[in-house]
Motif scaffolding. Structure first.
Motif, PDB file in Angstrom:
ATOM      1  N   VAL A  37      33.466 -37.830 -35.710  1.00 15.94           N
ATOM      2  CA  VAL A  37      34.860 -38.242 -35.909  1.00 15.94           C
ATOM      3  C   VAL A  37      35.613 -37.101 -36.591  1.00 15.94           C
ATOM      4  O   VAL A  37      35.121 -36.531 -37.574  1.00 15.94           O
ATOM      5  CB  VAL A  37      34.951 -39.518 -36.767  1.00 15.94           C
ATOM      6  CG1 VAL A  37      36.404 -39.937 -36.963  1.00 15.94           C
ATOM      7  CG2 VAL A  37      34.148 -40.644 -36.129  1.00 15.94           C
ATOM      8  N   VAL A  38      36.788 -36.755 -36.075  1.00 16.34           N
ATOM      9  CA  VAL A  38      37.559 -35.677 -36.676  1.00 16.34           C
ATOM     10  C   VAL A  38      38.528 -36.224 -37.725  1.00 16.34           C
ATOM     11  O   VAL A  38      38.865 -37.408 -37.739  1.00 16.34           O
ATOM     12  CB  VAL A  38      38.327 -34.856 -35.618  1.00 16.34           C
ATOM     13  CG1 VAL A  38      37.351 -34.170 -34.678  1.00 16.34           C
ATOM     14  CG2 VAL A  38      39.314 -35.714 -34.851  1.00 16.34           C
ATOM     15  N   LEU A  39      38.991 -35.316 -38.584  1.00  8.63           N
ATOM     16  CA  LEU A  39      39.777 -35.677 -39.759  1.00  8.63           C
ATOM     17  C   LEU A  39      41.202 -35.170 -39.619  1.00  8.63           C
ATOM     18  O   LEU A  39      41.431 -33.989 -39.321  1.00  8.63           O
ATOM     19  CB  LEU A  39      39.125 -35.061 -41.000  1.00  8.63           C
ATOM     20  CG  LEU A  39      39.698 -35.426 -42.368  1.00  8.63           C
ATOM     21  CD1 LEU A  39      39.408 -36.882 -42.705  1.00  8.63           C
ATOM     22  CD2 LEU A  39      39.097 -34.508 -43.448  1.00  8.63           C
ATOM     23  N   HIS A  68      36.602 -24.471 -53.242  1.00  2.00           N
ATOM     24  CA  HIS A  68      35.664 -23.991 -52.227  1.00  2.00           C
ATOM     25  C   HIS A  68      34.686 -25.089 -51.819  1.00  2.00           C
ATOM     26  O   HIS A  68      34.436 -25.302 -50.616  1.00  2.00           O
ATOM     27  CB  HIS A  68      34.902 -22.774 -52.757  1.00  2.00           C
ATOM     28  CG  HIS A  68      33.825 -22.300 -51.835  1.00  2.00           C
ATOM     29  ND1 HIS A  68      34.086 -21.544 -50.715  1.00  2.00           N
ATOM     30  CD2 HIS A  68      32.474 -22.510 -51.860  1.00  2.00           C
ATOM     31  CE1 HIS A  68      32.945 -21.295 -50.089  1.00  2.00           C
ATOM     32  NE2 HIS A  68      31.957 -21.852 -50.756  1.00  2.00           N
ATOM     33  N   ASP A  69      34.125 -25.798 -52.798  1.00  2.00           N
ATOM     34  CA  ASP A  69      33.148 -26.848 -52.486  1.00  2.00           C
ATOM     35  C   ASP A  69      33.771 -27.948 -51.643  1.00  2.00           C
ATOM     36  O   ASP A  69      33.156 -28.440 -50.685  1.00  2.00           O
ATOM     37  CB  ASP A  69      32.573 -27.439 -53.776  1.00  2.00           C
ATOM     38  CG  ASP A  69      31.644 -26.481 -54.497  1.00  2.00           C
ATOM     39  OD1 ASP A  69      31.248 -25.465 -53.879  1.00  2.00           O
ATOM     40  OD2 ASP A  69      31.313 -26.738 -55.665  1.00  2.00           O
ATOM     41  N   ARG A  70      34.981 -28.360 -51.983  1.00  5.50           N
ATOM     42  CA  ARG A  70      35.617 -29.451 -51.244  1.00  5.50           C
ATOM     43  C   ARG A  70      36.033 -29.014 -49.849  1.00  5.50           C
ATOM     44  O   ARG A  70      35.995 -29.821 -48.912  1.00  5.50           O
ATOM     45  CB  ARG A  70      36.806 -29.991 -52.032  1.00  5.50           C
ATOM     46  CG  ARG A  70      36.415 -30.671 -53.343  1.00  5.50           C
ATOM     47  CD  ARG A  70      37.599 -31.338 -53.995  1.00  5.50           C
ATOM     48  NE  ARG A  70      37.238 -32.015 -55.230  1.00  5.50           N
ATOM     49  CZ  ARG A  70      37.500 -31.545 -56.446  1.00  5.50           C
ATOM     50  NH1 ARG A  70      38.136 -30.380 -56.586  1.00  5.50           N
ATOM     51  NH2 ARG A  70      37.130 -32.218 -57.522  1.00  5.50           N
ATOM     52  N   VAL A  71      36.431 -27.771 -49.704  1.00  2.00           N
ATOM     53  CA  VAL A  71      36.743 -27.272 -48.363  1.00  2.00           C
ATOM     54  C   VAL A  71      35.519 -27.373 -47.465  1.00  2.00           C
ATOM     55  O   VAL A  71      35.638 -27.676 -46.264  1.00  2.00           O
ATOM     56  CB  VAL A  71      37.259 -25.819 -48.438  1.00  2.00           C
ATOM     57  CG1 VAL A  71      37.303 -25.175 -47.045  1.00  2.00           C
ATOM     58  CG2 VAL A  71      38.656 -25.782 -49.061  1.00  2.00           C
ATOM     59  N   PRO A  95      33.720 -28.890 -41.234  1.00  2.00           N
ATOM     60  CA  PRO A  95      33.135 -29.225 -39.931  1.00  2.00           C
ATOM     61  C   PRO A  95      33.929 -30.260 -39.130  1.00  2.00           C
ATOM     62  O   PRO A  95      33.700 -30.396 -37.928  1.00  2.00           O
ATOM     63  CB  PRO A  95      31.753 -29.794 -40.305  1.00  2.00           C
ATOM     64  CG  PRO A  95      31.508 -29.376 -41.712  1.00  2.00           C
ATOM     65  CD  PRO A  95      32.860 -29.328 -42.346  1.00  2.00           C
ATOM     66  N   ILE A  96      34.834 -30.983 -39.773  1.00  2.00           N
ATOM     67  CA  ILE A  96      35.478 -32.117 -39.106  1.00  2.00           C
ATOM     68  C   ILE A  96      36.996 -32.032 -39.073  1.00  2.00           C
ATOM     69  O   ILE A  96      37.645 -32.823 -38.386  1.00  2.00           O
ATOM     70  CB  ILE A  96      35.073 -33.450 -39.787  1.00  2.00           C
ATOM     71  CG1 ILE A  96      35.382 -33.407 -41.290  1.00  2.00           C
ATOM     72  CG2 ILE A  96      33.608 -33.764 -39.533  1.00  2.00           C
ATOM     73  CD1 ILE A  96      35.145 -34.725 -42.008  1.00  2.00           C
ATOM     74  N   ARG A 114      36.756 -22.769 -36.301  1.00  2.00           N
ATOM     75  CA  ARG A 114      37.703 -23.311 -35.337  1.00  2.00           C
ATOM     76  C   ARG A 114      37.753 -22.476 -34.070  1.00  2.00           C
ATOM     77  O   ARG A 114      37.558 -21.269 -34.092  1.00  2.00           O
ATOM     78  CB  ARG A 114      39.117 -23.368 -35.924  1.00  2.00           C
ATOM     79  CG  ARG A 114      39.241 -24.207 -37.163  1.00  2.00           C
ATOM     80  CD  ARG A 114      38.809 -25.626 -36.935  1.00  2.00           C
ATOM     81  NE  ARG A 114      39.610 -26.278 -35.918  1.00  2.00           N
ATOM     82  CZ  ARG A 114      39.409 -27.529 -35.511  1.00  2.00           C
ATOM     83  NH1 ARG A 114      38.425 -28.236 -36.011  1.00  2.00           N
ATOM     84  NH2 ARG A 114      40.181 -28.062 -34.606  1.00  2.00           N
ATOM     85  N   VAL A 115      38.102 -23.152 -32.972  1.00  2.00           N
ATOM     86  CA  VAL A 115      38.276 -22.480 -31.697  1.00  2.00           C
ATOM     87  C   VAL A 115      39.750 -22.477 -31.308  1.00  2.00           C
ATOM     88  O   VAL A 115      40.266 -21.486 -30.828  1.00  2.00           O
ATOM     89  CB  VAL A 115      37.431 -23.159 -30.598  1.00  2.00           C
ATOM     90  CG1 VAL A 115      37.645 -22.479 -29.259  1.00  2.00           C
ATOM     91  CG2 VAL A 115      35.957 -23.153 -30.990  1.00  2.00           C
ATOM     92  N   ARG A 116      40.416 -23.596 -31.526  1.00  2.00           N
ATOM     93  CA  ARG A 116      41.821 -23.715 -31.137  1.00  2.00           C
ATOM     94  C   ARG A 116      42.706 -23.949 -32.350  1.00  2.00           C
ATOM     95  O   ARG A 116      42.256 -24.394 -33.394  1.00  2.00           O
ATOM     96  CB  ARG A 116      41.999 -24.873 -30.145  1.00  2.00           C
ATOM     97  CG  ARG A 116      41.386 -24.558 -28.781  1.00  2.00           C
ATOM     98  CD  ARG A 116      41.814 -25.588 -27.765  1.00  2.00           C
ATOM     99  NE  ARG A 116      41.221 -25.250 -26.475  1.00  2.00           N
ATOM    100  CZ  ARG A 116      40.910 -26.138 -25.564  1.00  2.00           C
ATOM    101  NH1 ARG A 116      41.129 -27.418 -25.780  1.00  2.00           N
ATOM    102  NH2 ARG A 116      40.384 -25.758 -24.414  1.00  2.00           N
ATOM    103  N   ARG A 117      43.999 -23.676 -32.204  1.00  2.00           N
ATOM    104  CA  ARG A 117      44.985 -23.874 -33.234  1.00  2.00           C
ATOM    105  C   ARG A 117      46.073 -24.776 -32.657  1.00  2.00           C
ATOM    106  O   ARG A 117      46.145 -24.931 -31.459  1.00  2.00           O
ATOM    107  CB  ARG A 117      45.620 -22.540 -33.646  1.00  2.00           C
ATOM    108  CG  ARG A 117      44.665 -21.373 -33.615  1.00  2.00           C
ATOM    109  CD  ARG A 117      45.384 -20.065 -33.590  1.00  2.00           C
ATOM    110  NE  ARG A 117      46.101 -19.814 -34.814  1.00  2.00           N
ATOM    111  CZ  ARG A 117      45.997 -18.687 -35.507  1.00  2.00           C
ATOM    112  NH1 ARG A 117      45.187 -17.749 -35.115  1.00  2.00           N
ATOM    113  NH2 ARG A 117      46.701 -18.487 -36.577  1.00  2.00           N
TER     114      ARG A 117
END
Length: 384
Positions: free
Chosen positions: A116-118, A129-132, A137-138, A181-184
């Protein structure tokens, strides 16, 4: 009628499983037929994890002292059991700061496990940094609230935030996401347009370029407090429309920044194309207590509970709302909501009702949300 989600347009990093594709196809079919019963589960949800926030912005609809609600962790179990296998996208909280919820990391882990994406909106102060790493991944879309392009303006409206720190956090976020990421686009700076910050819209576009951000979004202020009414641009849109908006569009094109900006006012309502809102067939809203709502505009009517989501999704309230759309007579807040209109031209003028933007909440009154959806946007694609 266009599909709700085009699988071909999704980022290859987040391919849909056959089960999710089948659920989406059945939801799309039900929407095309305006079916009262939907043989599918929601494809996207707003999951109101918390209204707690670490900032005290003067234009927020909920004063910080009243932001005390947070979702119980057991609702995560119901979410896993009821929906994640079919769900495509989740938007965590529409009123608070997602990272302020103690169980947000666990939610991100569940989303990653189930593909599932966010869709995230954040004030950016807690993007360490940790929260990023939790969201990298999502994350499909990350919007950072940014109500000024200078430290003084930003910190005036984002009370409790440091301009320099949030800028550093955004740089770190962009750098990490670009590695996966692949797309923007993926990251946006999001401004609430007000009398005392609207002049900084072009500077915000430049700042976005400096930070490596893909997109800038700007909305008109919805005033929930009489003290903020003076900040509304409604009734005084001339400079924004005549000078700032064209400058912003040109700047976005020159710098390669994708823009979604509040449109010019005026125009004839008859020029808008009527369409049927997709929300009752594709999306739902899970409130902080697990209540299932048709959407945040629909007067707070409860369709059921997350524990029995399938029953709520095809229960009495959803059936009534869908049947009203099928009959061409939307009910409640649905009637007149901008989700029921499409524009015939990219830069068509859109009629505003200034009253929808000022003092939407008085003592004891409900918030009139449907006016928000009349805020159509100019869009210009900065990058291919």
């Amino acid at each position: 009628m266009d599909p709700y989600i085009d699988p071909e347009a999704l980022d290859p990093a987040h391919p849909l499983t056959p089960r999710k594709l089948d659920n989406l196809a059945r939801a799309d079919g039900a929407h095309r037929r305006h079916a009262v019963h939907v043989d599918a589960l929601p494809c996207k949800i707003t999951f109101q994890t918390t209204d707690v926030c670490n900032l005290d912005c003067p234009h927020c609809q909920i004063p910080r002292a009243q932001k005390t609600d947070a979702m119980r962790p057991e609702l995560l179990g119901w979410l896993r059991e009821q929906l994640l296998a079919d769900l495509i996208e989740l938007h965590p909280t529409n009123l608070g700061e997602p990272f302020a919820w103690p169980h947000f990391r666990a939610l991100c882990g569940d989303l990653a496990e189930h593909g599932v994406v966010l869709d995230l909106t954040t004030n950016g102060t807690l993007l360490t940094h940790d929260r990023v790493e939790w969201i990298a991944p999502i994350a499909r879309d990350v919007k950072v609230s940014f109500d000024g392009a200078t430290p003084a303006t930003f910190e005036r409206f984002r009370r409790g935030a440091s301009f320099a720190r949030v800028c550093d956090n955004v740089r770190g976020l962009v750098a990490r996401l670009r590695r996966v990421r692949v797309r923007r686009p993926i990251v946006a700076l999001q401004m609430t347009l007000m009398r005392d910050n609207v002049e900084e819209l072009p500077a915000l576009i430049r700042l976005a370029h400096e930070l490596g951000v893909d997109r800038v979004k700007a909305y008109h202020l919805f005033s929930f407090d009489p003290a903020m009414d003076q900040q509304s641009l409604m009734g005084n849109l001339e400079r924004y429309e005549r000078e700032l908006l064209p400058e912003a569009l040109d700047l976005g094109a020159a710098l390669g920044i994708d823009l979604q900006l509040a449109e010019p006012s005026g125009g004839d309502p008859a020029t808008l194309n009527r369409q049927v809102c997709h929300l009752p067939w594709h999306e739902t809203w899970i409130d902080v207590d697990g209540s299932v709502l048709v959407c945040h505009s629909h007067g707070g009517e409860v369709a059921g509970h997350l524990e029995r989501l399938a029953d709520a999704w095809n229960g009495a309230l959803y059936s009534r709302v869908r049947a009203a759309f099928a009959a061409g007579a939307p009910i409640g807040a649905c009637d007149g909501c901008g989700m029921n209109f499409g524009k015939p031209a990219e830069h068509a003028m859109v009629p505003y009702d200034p009253g929808s933007f000022v003092r939407l909440r008085r003592s004891g009154d409900e918030v009139g949300w449907s006016g928000r959806m009349r805020q159509f946007q100019l869009r210009t694609r900065g990058r291919p």
